[in-house]
Design a protein around this motif. Structure first.
Motif, short mmCIF file in Angstrom:
data_model
loop_
_atom_site.label_atom_id
_atom_site.label_comp_id
_atom_site.label_asym_id
_atom_site.label_seq_id
_atom_site.Cartn_x
_atom_site.Cartn_y
_atom_site.Cartn_z
N CYS A 70 0.83 -1.20 0.00
CA CYS A 70 0.00 0.00 0.00
C CYS A 70 0.87 1.25 0.00
CB CYS A 70 -0.89 0.01 1.23
SG CYS A 70 -1.98 -1.43 1.40
N GLU A 71 0.44 2.25 -0.76
CA GLU A 71 1.20 3.50 -0.81
C GLU A 71 0.86 4.42 0.35
OE1 GLU A 71 0.37 5.68 -4.34
OE2 GLU A 71 -1.78 5.83 -3.96
N THR A 72 -0.28 4.19 1.00
CA THR A 72 -0.69 4.97 2.18
C THR A 72 -1.18 4.00 3.25
OG1 THR A 72 -2.95 5.22 1.37
CG2 THR A 72 -1.36 6.95 0.77
N SER A 73 -1.47 4.53 4.41
CA SER A 73 -2.04 3.70 5.47
C SER A 73 -3.37 3.11 5.01
CB SER A 73 -2.24 4.52 6.74
OG SER A 73 -1.01 4.93 7.28
N CYS A 74 -3.60 1.87 5.39
CA CYS A 74 -4.80 1.17 4.93
C CYS A 74 -5.24 0.19 6.01
CB CYS A 74 -4.49 0.42 3.63
SG CYS A 74 -5.95 -0.19 2.75
N TRP A 75 -6.56 0.04 6.14
CA TRP A 75 -7.11 -0.86 7.14
C TRP A 75 -8.08 -1.85 6.49
CZ3 TRP A 75 -5.75 4.08 8.03
CH2 TRP A 75 -4.96 4.34 9.16
#
Length: 387
Positions: free
Chosen positions: A223-228
């Motif tokens: 993932c390029e950013t935070s992800c949940w």
């Protein structure tokens, strides 16, 4: 107090009880055994925005003796508030009808579901009152090394979940529980038999490669950013206060969830105050073998819910339109017990290990993938998340 529990099935990444929970639903066809057409309704209206949509399906008998469940398309669906105000729903996926995102139920108000199918059949539910929710006093969990059993009888570790409730005195109360788990996700794209490219915008795509396809190769992309990742309960767990009226109900079991990762995770528990009729419907569905999945899962003998046909009494109906007061409570899982008991997590990729595309001389490969919001994933940090 008697506990009504169910066995937890193997969970994949894409799941959820009434998997529509605040997200998208993929239409599906399901085979069951029945002898006549059944109109199936599933919905839950609570004092909360971003309500789940109403699902409408029909069970059609076939020459083989089994039946197929298909979405009911093109219906006109509405909810009548307090017998006067009509709220129209919108079909966004086949057989899936959504409320306006700002609409929510109000405690003490009454609601009635009405819909007309494309062939002119009219249906309506009984009038249901939204009961006041009861607060959750405490959420707790206990790691069980053999807490989950799959269809083959194999066991794996799971966290058993419990709540404490101060039950109101001098009133009958029935409860339904759900949970939503937020786990930090590191993989935002997976390609089978190909490579991931960031074009076309905005999300990119997997491009097939002959050699990778030949060997059914899988590559994951970070993932390029935070992800949940969002994982929702699939159990139906209910109870009443018949033996505990007005008392503190301690350690009420509300479900079991797999151990996905070593890292901490956030659990949101939802507790619904449901009517006695809805409670009895769920209890009966459990006795007929419908222990997991939605209330629109049709058992061998059709369960009559609170929806019926107005202009054709010969049409069979099943499922339930639930109206309920909702209380929520967050609970942080630090996973220290997972380390202490040396439990092996199942991961967030359906039980398989992560396999990233190997880095090469190119500075643009492998690319990072965006975290795309969906029913099972979010790029917005959940409330009460602990970094």
């Amino acid at each position: 107090m008697k506990k009504l529990t169910t066995q937890f099935p193997k969970i994949l990444i894409l799941l959820g009880w009434l998997s529509v929970m605040e997200g998208c639903v993929e239409p599906y066809t399901q085979s069951i055994s029945t002898n006549s057409k059944i109109i199936i309704v599933e919905g839950l209206l609570a004092n909360d925005v971003n309500l789940r949509p109403i699902l409408l399906k029909e069970s059609l008998p076939s020459a083989s003796g089994s039946s197929n469940i298909n979405p009911i398309r093109g219906a006109k669906v509405s909810v009548v508030v307090n017998g006067s105000t009509t709220i129209a729903l919108t079909e966004k996926q086949e057989g899936t009808y959504y409320f306006d995102s700002n609409f929510k139920g109000e405690i003490g108000s009454t609601y009635q579901l009405k819909f007309t199918t494309a062939d002119g059949k009219i249906f309506e539910s009984k009038v249901e009152k939204l009961l006041a929710p009861v607060a959750i006093e405490k959420v707790s969990h206990l790691l069980d090394a053999e807490g989950i059993s799959n269809a083959e009888g194999k066991t794996s570790a799971g966290h058993k979940l419990y709540v404490d409730i101060q039950d109101p005195a001098n009133a009958q109360n029935q409860y339904l529980w759900e949970w939503t788990l937020y786990e930090k996700q590191n993989v935002c794209q997976t390609c089978i038999g190909g490579y991931y490219y960031r074009t076309p915008a905005p999300y990119g795509a997997c491009v097939e490669d002959a050699l990778l396809k030949r060997y059914n190769n899988i590559f994951d992309y970070a993932c390029e950013t935070s992800c949940w990742e969002i994982v929702r309960s699939t159990q139906l767990v209910v109870n009443n206060d018949e033996l505990s009226n007005g008392k503190l109900i301690k350690n009420q079991y509300i479900g079991t969830m797999p151990v996905f990762q070593y890292t901490g995770a956030l659990l949101d528990v939802s507790q619904y105050s449901i009517s006695k009729e809805a409670y009895n419907f769920i209890r009966l569905s459990q006795k007929q073998g419908i222990e997991t999945g939605g209330l629109a899962d049709t058992p061998p003998a059709a369960l009559i819910g609170n929806v019926s046909s107005v202009n054709d009494p010969t049409i069979n109906t099943s499922g339930y339109f639930i109206v309920a007061g909702k209380a929520t409570a967050p609970h942080w899982l630090d996973k220290q017990d997972v380390f202490q008991q040396q439990v092996v997590p199942v991961g967030l990729l359906g039980g398989r290990a992560t396999k990233y595309e190997p880095a090469g001389p190119s500075t643009v490969r492998p690319p990072l993938a965006p975290c795309v919001n969906s029913a099972t994933r979010t790029n917005q940090q959940p409330k009460a998340w602990i970094n």
